[in-house]
Design an enzyme around this catalytic site. Sequence first.
Site, PDB file in Angstrom:
ATOM      1  CG  ASN A 102      -3.265  -1.553 -13.245  1.00  0.00           C
ATOM      2  OD1 ASN A 102      -3.148  -1.654 -12.017  1.00  0.00           O
ATOM      3  ND2 ASN A 102      -2.592  -2.341 -14.071  1.00  0.00           N
ATOM      4  CG  ASP A 116      -0.795  -5.909 -17.452  1.00  0.00           C
ATOM      5  OD1 ASP A 116      -1.285  -5.288 -16.493  1.00  0.00           O
ATOM      6  OD2 ASP A 116       0.007  -6.837 -17.306  1.00  0.00           O
ATOM      7  CG  LEU A 162      -1.726  -8.746  -6.591  1.00  0.00           C
ATOM      8  CD1 LEU A 162      -0.898  -9.641  -5.682  1.00  0.00           C
ATOM      9  CD2 LEU A 162      -0.924  -8.336  -7.809  1.00  0.00           C
ATOM     10  N   GLY A 213       0.775  -1.245   0.000  1.00  0.00           N
ATOM     11  CA  GLY A 213       0.000   0.000   0.000  1.00  0.00           C
ATOM     12  C   GLY A 213       0.799   1.284   0.000  1.00  0.00           C
ATOM     13  CB  ILE A 233     -11.292  -5.242 -12.795  1.00  0.00           C
ATOM     14  CG1 ILE A 233     -10.141  -4.652 -11.966  1.00  0.00           C
ATOM     15  CG2 ILE A 233     -12.525  -4.375 -12.684  1.00  0.00           C
ATOM     16  CD1 ILE A 233     -10.460  -4.446 -10.508  1.00  0.00           C
ATOM     17  CG  HIS A 276       2.357  -3.279 -15.578  1.00  0.00           C
ATOM     18  ND1 HIS A 276       1.825  -4.461 -15.094  1.00  0.00           N
ATOM     19  CD2 HIS A 276       3.531  -3.608 -16.169  1.00  0.00           C
ATOM     20  CE1 HIS A 276       2.644  -5.460 -15.404  1.00  0.00           C
ATOM     21  NE2 HIS A 276       3.685  -4.975 -16.056  1.00  0.00           N
ATOM     22  CG  ASN A 299       2.018   3.070  -5.763  1.00  0.00           C
ATOM     23  OD1 ASN A 299       2.352   4.054  -6.418  1.00  0.00           O
ATOM     24  ND2 ASN A 299       2.699   1.935  -5.771  1.00  0.00           N
TER      25      ASN A 299
HETATM   26  C1  GRF Z   1       3.649  -1.295  -7.410  1.00  0.00           C
HETATM   27  O1  GRF Z   1       4.953  -1.431  -7.855  1.00  0.00           O
HETATM   28  C2  GRF Z   1       2.688  -1.245  -8.567  1.00  0.00           C
HETATM   29  O2  GRF Z   1       3.247  -0.740  -9.740  1.00  0.00           O
HETATM   30  C3  GRF Z   1       2.361  -2.695  -8.776  1.00  0.00           C
HETATM   31  O3  GRF Z   1       2.355  -3.263  -7.497  1.00  0.00           O
HETATM   32  C4  GRF Z   1       3.200  -2.515  -6.627  1.00  0.00           C
HETATM   33  C5  GRF Z   1       2.369  -2.168  -5.420  1.00  0.00           C
HETATM   34  O4  GRF Z   1       3.161  -1.623  -4.400  1.00  0.00           O
HETATM   35  N1  GRF Z   1       1.157  -2.827  -9.552  1.00  0.00           N
HETATM   36  P1  GRF Z   1       2.448  -0.972  -3.127  1.00  0.00           P
HETATM   37  O5  GRF Z   1       1.473  -1.997  -2.570  1.00  0.00           O
HETATM   38  O6  GRF Z   1       1.743   0.255  -3.590  1.00  0.00           O
HETATM   39  O7  GRF Z   1       3.539  -0.680  -2.152  1.00  0.00           O
END
Ligand code: GRF
Length: 188
Positions: free
Chosen positions: A103, A146, A86, A12, A89, A105, A14
């Site tokens: 999203n 993706d 993960l 989490g 959707i 990636h 992000n």
């Molecule tokens: C990120 O690198 C994002 O690009 C990918 O999963 C990771 C999630 O990291 N889809 P976090 O849970 O936000 O730390």
Amino acid sequence: MRRIAIFASGNGSNAENIIRYFNEGDHGAVVALVVCNRPGAGVIGRSERLGVPVSVMSAAEIRDADRMMKVMDEYEIDIVVLAGFLLMIPAFLTERYHDRMVNIHPSLLPKFGGKGMYGRHVHEAVVAAGETETGITIHLVSDECDGGRIVFQARVGLTPDDTPESVERKIHELERVHFPCVIEETFC
Ligand code: GRF
């Protein structure tokens, strides 16, 4: 004021960064909800500490259109951000949030995308391929894994010394700098 739901499954970082950006600043949107499919995931505590309600839902509950839409309606969600989520959707969500769901990636799509390409697997594949650069891709979400229109990419150089761990650190830094602003520019 737009209302964002973040869907996340893991650590989490992000989600926390996006919550801080919107909920502690004036950027035309607020993170109103976090949806998480993994009890115990780091994103739950991070979000709750910042005062954002978290709905922990199983994969079956997320696939249940009535149940899921009830949650989205209750929080009046109009934008969905996938940040390390993960599960696939379900189609009813991509239809309802057509052009309002992004999203992130951790590679330069179409390189290193598709089934099985998530998290550390992506960085391992990038290092194994001897790439001289990698980056992040922020894209609209379609039914294809993706797939969906790319709205933003940022790049970072790699050296022969880079490891999956160091690549991951570089990617997280790109995500930290760009993801909230790209959400704002795309939707607000
Ligand atoms: C990120 O690198 C994002 O690009 C990918 O999963 C990771 C999630 O990291 N889809 P976090 O849970 O936000 O730390």
